[in-house]
Design a protein around this motif. Structure first.
Motif, PDB file in Angstrom:
ATOM      1  N   LYS A  16       0.838  -1.215   0.000  1.00  0.00           N
ATOM      2  CA  LYS A  16       0.000   0.000   0.000  1.00  0.00           C
ATOM      3  C   LYS A  16       0.867   1.258   0.000  1.00  0.00           C
ATOM      4  N   LEU A  17       1.903   1.231   0.849  1.00  0.00           N
ATOM      5  CA  LEU A  17       2.816   2.372   0.951  1.00  0.00           C
ATOM      6  C   LEU A  17       3.531   2.618  -0.385  1.00  0.00           C
ATOM      7  N   LEU A  18       3.991   1.546  -1.020  1.00  0.00           N
ATOM      8  CA  LEU A  18       4.696   1.686  -2.304  1.00  0.00           C
ATOM      9  C   LEU A  18       3.768   2.247  -3.375  1.00  0.00           C
ATOM     10  N   SER A  19       2.506   1.824  -3.346  1.00  0.00           N
ATOM     11  CA  SER A  19       1.514   2.381  -4.283  1.00  0.00           C
ATOM     12  C   SER A  19       1.343   3.877  -4.052  1.00  0.00           C
ATOM     13  N   GLN A  20       1.267   4.260  -2.760  1.00  0.00           N
ATOM     14  CA  GLN A  20       1.119   5.684  -2.432  1.00  0.00           C
ATOM     15  C   GLN A  20       2.341   6.484  -2.885  1.00  0.00           C
ATOM     16  N   LYS A  21       3.510   5.832  -2.888  1.00  0.00           N
ATOM     17  CA  LYS A  21       4.735   6.521  -3.306  1.00  0.00           C
ATOM     18  C   LYS A  21       4.889   6.558  -4.823  1.00  0.00           C
ATOM     19  N   GLY A  22       3.927   5.961  -5.542  1.00  0.00           N
ATOM     20  CA  GLY A  22       3.949   6.107  -7.000  1.00  0.00           C
ATOM     21  C   GLY A  22       4.290   4.870  -7.812  1.00  0.00           C
ATOM     22  N   ILE A  23       4.457   3.721  -7.151  1.00  0.00           N
ATOM     23  CA  ILE A  23       4.719   2.481  -7.910  1.00  0.00           C
ATOM     24  C   ILE A  23       3.374   1.967  -8.452  1.00  0.00           C
ATOM     25  N   THR A  24       3.302   1.792  -9.765  1.00  0.00           N
ATOM     26  CA  THR A  24       2.011   1.417 -10.384  1.00  0.00           C
ATOM     27  C   THR A  24       2.027   0.038 -11.046  1.00  0.00           C
ATOM     28  N   ASP A  25       3.214  -0.526 -11.285  1.00  0.00           N
ATOM     29  CA  ASP A  25       3.293  -1.819 -11.979  1.00  0.00           C
ATOM     30  C   ASP A  25       2.762  -2.930 -11.055  1.00  0.00           C
ATOM     31  N   LYS A  26       1.609  -3.481 -11.435  1.00  0.00           N
ATOM     32  CA  LYS A  26       0.954  -4.486 -10.577  1.00  0.00           C
ATOM     33  C   LYS A  26       1.818  -5.721 -10.372  1.00  0.00           C
ATOM     34  N   ASN A  27       2.577  -6.101 -11.396  1.00  0.00           N
ATOM     35  CA  ASN A  27       3.426  -7.289 -11.270  1.00  0.00           C
ATOM     36  C   ASN A  27       4.543  -7.076 -10.256  1.00  0.00           C
ATOM     37  N   VAL A  28       5.058  -5.857 -10.206  1.00  0.00           N
ATOM     38  CA  VAL A  28       6.096  -5.524  -9.217  1.00  0.00           C
ATOM     39  C   VAL A  28       5.487  -5.601  -7.818  1.00  0.00           C
ATOM     40  N   LEU A  29       4.334  -4.979  -7.643  1.00  0.00           N
ATOM     41  CA  LEU A  29       3.683  -4.957  -6.324  1.00  0.00           C
ATOM     42  C   LEU A  29       3.301  -6.368  -5.867  1.00  0.00           C
ATOM     43  N   GLU A  30       2.825  -7.182  -6.808  1.00  0.00           N
ATOM     44  CA  GLU A  30       2.454  -8.575  -6.463  1.00  0.00           C
ATOM     45  C   GLU A  30       3.674  -9.363  -6.011  1.00  0.00           C
ATOM     46  N   ALA A  31       4.800  -9.179  -6.711  1.00  0.00           N
ATOM     47  CA  ALA A  31       6.028  -9.899  -6.342  1.00  0.00           C
ATOM     48  C   ALA A  31       6.475  -9.494  -4.938  1.00  0.00           C
ATOM     49  N   ILE A  32       6.442  -8.196  -4.646  1.00  0.00           N
ATOM     50  CA  ILE A  32       6.855  -7.716  -3.317  1.00  0.00           C
ATOM     51  C   ILE A  32       5.901  -8.240  -2.244  1.00  0.00           C
ATOM     52  N   ASN A  33       4.641  -8.384  -2.619  1.00  0.00           N
ATOM     53  CA  ASN A  33       3.638  -8.907  -1.678  1.00  0.00           C
ATOM     54  C   ASN A  33       3.853 -10.394  -1.376  1.00  0.00           C
ATOM     55  N   LYS A  34       4.503 -11.097  -2.299  1.00  0.00           N
ATOM     56  CA  LYS A  34       4.696 -12.552  -2.128  1.00  0.00           C
ATOM     57  C   LYS A  34       5.979 -12.894  -1.385  1.00  0.00           C
ATOM     58  N   ILE A  35       6.986 -12.017  -1.476  1.00  0.00           N
ATOM     59  CA  ILE A  35       8.326 -12.430  -1.027  1.00  0.00           C
ATOM     60  C   ILE A  35       8.578 -12.056   0.428  1.00  0.00           C
TER      61      ILE A  35
END
Length: 213
Positions: A16-35
């Protein structure tokens, strides 16, 4: 090697924080959410693993803050089966993000202590890069070139020529360039001789070391 519901909850908050900071690539966010980032840190830092901060990992090196990992990864525009060269395996966290995104990762680490640790850790977590090697990141891996993209996870005083040469036409090289503060630099290879250059803000990285062995 425990990954609990509590850890997953902390990862959800980090994403959520990374999204607020401007990261929009869903695949990047999903990977960070898994690891499970906490598994890449010394146990003393486990409780802080999901803060957006870098931490020491030994051998004078650090694990980059999650925002930096996400920012660099987003710039690569990773597609499944992309062949990616990573300079600076470090803790293996960035390697894991790329592998979870479906990339074929070839990674080079200059510190033997970290190389040994990461070579053992990643397979235990079920993460299998194509190739991990101990050596000089300035030289890249010419035997495996060309690469769809190249990511450098340490501050380089200049852009090493061999890395530019190992990039496919249309490929992307993401590298922090500078001495004390680095400018995140994206090079896109347009032709054999032409590169398009973008500079994307200041970051701080540990220095990219030359091979002294």
């Amino acid at each position: 090697m425990k990954d609990t519901n509590k850890h997953q909850g902390l990862r959800n908050q980090l994403v959520k924080l990374l999204s607020q900071k401007g990261i929009t690539d869903k695949n990047v966010l999903e990977a960070i959410n898994k690891i499970p980032r906490h598994l890449f840190l010394e146990s003393g830092f486990e409780d802080f693993a999901y803060q957006d901060k870098p931490f020491p990992i030994g051998a004078g090196q650090t694990i980059s803050q999650p925002y930096t990992v996400a920012f660099q990864t987003e710039l690569l525009q990773v597609k499944k089966d992309d062949k990616i060269l990573e300079i600076g395996t470090g803790s293996g966290y960035q390697t894991a993000v790329l592998c979870v995104m479906g990339a074929k990762v070839y990674s080079v680490e200059r510190q033997n202590e970290l190389f040994k640790k990461t070579s053992t850790l990643l397979p235990k977590m079920g993460i299998r890069p194509k190739h991990l090697s101990f050596g000089d990141g300035y030289k890249g891996l010419p035997n495996y070139a060309p690469f769809d993209s190249i990511i450098v996870t340490a501050g380089a005083p200049f852009i090493p020529q061999p890395l530019m040469a190992q990039l496919k036409i249309g490929g992307r090289l993401v590298i922090p360039v500078g001495e004390d503060v680095q400018v995140m630099t994206l090079l896109i290879r347009k032709t054999e001789t032409q590169f398009e250059k973008h500079e994307l803000g200041d970051f701080r990285f540990v220095p990219l070391l030359e091979d002294k062995n």
